[in-house]
Structures are given as structure tokens and as C-alpha cells.
Design a protein around this motif. Structure first.
Motif, mmCIF file in Angstrom:
data_model
loop_
_atom_site.group_PDB
_atom_site.id
_atom_site.type_symbol
_atom_site.label_atom_id
_atom_site.label_comp_id
_atom_site.label_asym_id
_atom_site.label_seq_id
_atom_site.Cartn_x
_atom_site.Cartn_y
_atom_site.Cartn_z
ATOM 1 N N UNK A 1 3.592 -1.511 8.630
ATOM 2 C CA UNK A 1 3.117 -2.814 9.089
ATOM 3 C C UNK A 1 1.599 -2.929 8.919
ATOM 4 N N UNK A 2 0.899 -1.837 9.161
ATOM 5 C CA UNK A 2 -0.549 -1.838 9.016
ATOM 6 C C UNK A 2 -0.939 -1.977 7.543
ATOM 7 N N UNK A 3 -0.207 -1.307 6.649
ATOM 8 C CA UNK A 3 -0.496 -1.411 5.220
ATOM 9 C C UNK A 3 -0.259 -2.850 4.728
ATOM 10 N N UNK A 4 0.842 -3.448 5.180
ATOM 11 C CA UNK A 4 1.125 -4.837 4.795
ATOM 12 C C UNK A 4 0.048 -5.768 5.327
ATOM 13 N N UNK A 5 -0.384 -5.517 6.552
ATOM 14 C CA UNK A 5 -1.449 -6.329 7.135
ATOM 15 C C UNK A 5 -2.741 -6.184 6.343
ATOM 16 N N UNK A 6 -3.046 -4.948 5.936
ATOM 17 C CA UNK A 6 -4.258 -4.707 5.149
ATOM 18 C C UNK A 6 -4.197 -5.442 3.813
ATOM 19 N N UNK A 7 -3.017 -5.446 3.173
ATOM 20 C CA UNK A 7 -2.853 -6.147 1.900
ATOM 21 C C UNK A 7 -3.108 -7.642 2.071
ATOM 22 N N UNK A 8 -2.527 -8.222 3.127
ATOM 23 C CA UNK A 8 -2.723 -9.655 3.366
ATOM 24 C C UNK A 8 -4.191 -9.984 3.632
ATOM 25 N N UNK B 1 0.456 1.251 -3.052
ATOM 26 C CA UNK B 1 0.890 2.397 -3.848
ATOM 27 C C UNK B 1 1.114 3.576 -2.914
ATOM 28 N N UNK B 2 2.327 4.099 -2.957
ATOM 29 C CA UNK B 2 2.633 5.221 -2.066
ATOM 30 C C UNK B 2 2.660 4.760 -0.617
ATOM 31 N N UNK B 3 2.152 5.603 0.256
ATOM 32 C CA UNK B 3 2.183 5.292 1.691
ATOM 33 C C UNK B 3 0.815 4.952 2.261
ATOM 34 N N UNK B 4 -0.253 5.305 1.558
ATOM 35 C CA UNK B 4 -1.579 5.095 2.150
ATOM 36 C C UNK B 4 -2.626 4.590 1.152
ATOM 37 N N UNK B 5 -2.170 4.046 0.019
ATOM 38 C CA UNK B 5 -3.126 3.549 -0.966
ATOM 39 C C UNK B 5 -2.829 2.106 -1.343
#
Length: 410
Positions: A60-67, A86-90
Motif C-alpha cells: 500500500x505504501x509503494x502504491x501510494x508513493x507511485x501515485x 519494480x520488485x518490492x522496494x523500487x
């Protein structure tokens, strides 16, 4: 006479389709077509890979960061940029047409990680709870001063009220990316859900900070771990070479089909012309980004479209050589070729679908053009080519030799 009009009309539409597709990509849109965007490898630009500076960021945090990065890109007028996990943390960010890659890395990578801490260093509120940030000019004891006004969301409003209630007479330290930018002393409980950040701001720096915060305070810090720059000239040289190679290949295919398959080849060439035009139109309609692998996907799908026609024409030729009447040979040839064409194309379509779902960036572009091309090639081969051959027969072109027979059927 009716069939002649149908045939002439269909050929006219097919011949005109490349011009419709071409002018649909120009400055004046035709039939609602918009520009096809050029990818990073063709238009030049920068590709940046950012890594989250936490051990295990949540999806959820990665998706939020992308947005939030996308919003920041829009604010910086990088409207053609692409962002993907990309992957889990990039997170990879591709920005075509960038003149200053270093500035793009700095602008997009700025985390705007805003935190509110008490005097003991405990984080009591985070920037993710900020609903709105705007630059203002306020009257202070030192005169008019540029500030940044913050408005919290529902959760942040309640938290801020509790924090100010429990820290009356103490300082609330406001940090941006770990650096103290303000440390106001709380005089009373604040329940309005707003606060002001003051400091040594100029109107421009206050506006810049407000835009960074409004674009989204990232849930974690990001660090650029790699970046690749592509020159625009190199990209366009590759694009022009690819298009030139595709044109030469298309001309060779047209000549080959006419010499070897005669009327069948003419119908196949017309269907292939319509196929390429439709493919360009669809890519333009869907605002697709064209890359070098995407061009490779188009060329590969053209080959598969030709292959489908060759299978059909071979079946028709076999029927004619077995003394089947031309009218029935056309129908039987298509009917016997359908299963082989569908099976071969569906397996490739499944592969392109998997590549699109699991791939990123350039792989997605290849999968998109290949998959779209396969669907359109089956339509033009099985529908348009068949209809053209039936029209050729209906207008009186009925010599089996012109359709591939070794000799006329008695």
C-alpha cells in the motif's frame, strides 16, 4: 454493378486508410486520433530507479508513493513520464524529452518527508496527514513574512489537537527530510485542523515547499540507485532506421505476394495495408507510448499477419488443384485454415498478455503492440481478405489460375 461498387469502395477505403492514420498523428487530428507518444529510447530522456529507504515497505505504501510521484511529475510538467513499481522496494521513473537529467532526478527524488516531533524527538504527526498546503503572506512581529499554511485531514486534525493539548508551553519541531525548518512553541490547544510553517522563506521558496507537500509527502525517503540518460538524437536515429527498415520490408512483402499469389496476393496486400493503418490508429487512440521494442512488436505482428494469409492461400491452392470449383475452394480454404491460424495466434496472444501483466517499461510496450497486432491481423486475414476474394470472384475475375491453380478447373 453492385458488386463492382462494393469492391471499388472497399479498395478506396483501404488505400485511404494510411493517409487517415498519418494525418491523425499530425497537428490536426482526424477522426479523433491523438498523437502517439515516443518512449524514452526514441525521444531521449532519463530513466531513474529509486529505492525505498525502509526495510520492508508495504504494498500500500509503494502504491501510494507511485501515485504521489505521478502527481509530482504532473506538477513539474513531466506529463509524458511513466512510473512503475519494480520488485518490492523500487520504483522506476521514465521521463522522455528531458534536457537536464540531473535536475529531473533532483526534482522527482525530493521526498518532502514532513514530520512533526515533540521536544523528545518522538514523531507525533506525519506529512501524509496533510490535506492541503499553500503559500501565504502573514503579518508577524517582524512584519510581513512568507509562510506555508497547512490543512490537515480528518485524522490529522484530531491528532494535531491532542498533540497541541499535551504540549502547551513546549515546542513542536517541524522537520523536512530530517532538517528543522520551524520550531514553534504551543500556546494553546489548536482544534481547527490548520497550522502555519514559518521560517526564512521567500515567496518563491514558500511556494516551492507548498507544491512539494501538496504533490504528496512520500511515506518514506527515496534514494536514486541508478539513472540512465538517452540522447534525443540517438533515439531519433534509431527510430528513423527502424521505420525505414519496416517500409523496405513492407514493399518487399507486397511485391512477393503479388508475384507468388496473384489475385490472392492482391487481396492479402490490401488487407495488410488496412491492418497496418488500423494498428497505428488503435495505438494513437489509446495514447500508447511507442518504443523500439514496440516497433519490433509491430514488425513481428506484420510477419504473423502475412503468415496467416499465406496459410489461407495455400489451402485455397490445394483445393483448386483437387479440381474444386473456385467459389467453393475459397470458402473451403478459409474454413480449413481457421483452426491453424487461431491456434497459432492465440498462443502468441497469451504470451503477450503475460508479458504485459508481469513486465515493465519496454517489455510492456513490446507486448502491447504485439498483442494488438495479433488481434487486428486475425480480423483482416479472416474477414477482410475473405470478403475481398469473394468480391473479386463476384465481379468476374474467376480464372482459377489467378488464384493459384496450376491449370483451369474444368
Amino acid at each position: 454493378m453492385k458488386n463492382i461498387l462494393y469492391l471499388v469502395g472497399l479498395i478506396a477505403i483501404i488505400v485511404a486508410s494510411p493517409f487517415i492514420a498519418y494525418y491523425g498523428l499530425g497537428e490536426n487530428d482526424v477522426l479523433g486520433f491523438s498523437h502517439i507518444k515516443l518512449g524514452l529510447d526514441l525521444n531521449g530522456g532519463v530513466s531513474i530507479v529509486y529505492e525505498a529507504q525502509v526495510k520492508e515497505p508495504l504494498p500500500e505504501e509503494m502504491s501510494s508513493a507511485v501515485q504521489m510521484i505521478r502527481a509530482r511529475l504532473d506538477n513539474q510538467n513531466y506529463t509524458e513520464a511513466e512510473v512503475a513499481i519494480e520488485g518490492t522496494n523500487r520504483i522506476r521513473v521514465n521521463i522522455p524529452g528531458v534536457d537536464d537529467p540531473l535536475k529531473a532526478i533532483e526534482d522527482i527524488g525530493a521526498t518532502a518527508l514532513l514530520t512533526f516531533e515533540d521536544e523528545e524527538g518522538n514523531i507525533v504527526l506525519e506529512g501524509k496527514n496533510i490535506k492541503k498546503a499553500s503559500p501565504q503572506v502573514a503579518d508577524t512581529q517582524f512584519g510581513q513574512e512568507a509562510i506555508v499554511s497547512l490543512e490537515f485531514d480528518g485524522e490529522g486534525k484530531d491528532i494535531f489537537a491532542d498533540v497541541t493539548k499535551n504540549n502547551i508551553g513546549k515546542a513542536i519541531i517541524i522537520k523536512l527530510d530530517g532538517e528543522i525548518i520551524s520550531a514553534p512553541v504551543v500556546n494553546e490547544e489548536i482544534r481547527g485542523g490548520t497550522c502555519m510553517i514559518s521560517g526564512t522563506f521567500t515567496p518563491d521558496s514558500a511556494k516551492e515547499l507548498a507544491e512539494l507537500i501538496s504533490a504528496g509527502a512520500l511515506p518514506f525517503a527515496l534514494e536514486a540507485v541508478s539513472s540512465t540518460s538517452v540522447g534525443a538524437k540517438l533515439g531519433m536515429d534509431a527510430f528513423n532506421s527502424s521505420v525505414e527498415a519496416g517500409c523496405y520490408g513492407f514493399i518487399i512483402i507486397i511485391i512477393f505476394m503479388l508475384i507468388v499469389y496473384r489475385i490472392n496476393g492482391l487481396a492479402g496486400n490490401l488487407a495488410l495495408t488496412l491492418y497496418i493503418s488500423l494498428l497505428i490508429m488503435v495505438l494513437s487512440w489509446t495514447n500508447s507510448t511507442l518504443t523500439l521494442p514496440g516497433i519490433a512488436g509491430i514488425i513481428l505482428s506484420i510477419g504473423m499477419a502475412v503468415d496467416a494469409n499465406v496459410i489461407i492461400f495455400t489451402r485455397i491452392k490445394e483445393e483448386l488443384n483437387q479440381n474444386t470449383a473456385l467459389k467453393f475452394a475459397i470458402n473451403d480454404g478459409f474454413n480449413k485454415a481457421v483452426s491453424g491460424i487461431v491456434d497459432g495466434n492465440v498462443t502468441t496472444l497469451i504470451t503477450s498478455g503475460v508479458l504485459y501483466l508481469l513486465g515493465t517499461g519496454l517489455i510492456k510496450s513490446f507486448a502491447l503492440t504485439l498483442g494488438t497486432g495479433i488481434i487486428l491481423s486475425m480480423f483482416t486475414a479472416l474477414v477482410i481478405t475473405k470478403y475481398l476474394l469473394k468480391l473479386f470472384y463476384a465481379v468476374g475475375i474467376q480464372s482459377p489460375v489467378l488464384y493459384g491453380a496450376k491449370k483451369a478447373v474444368k
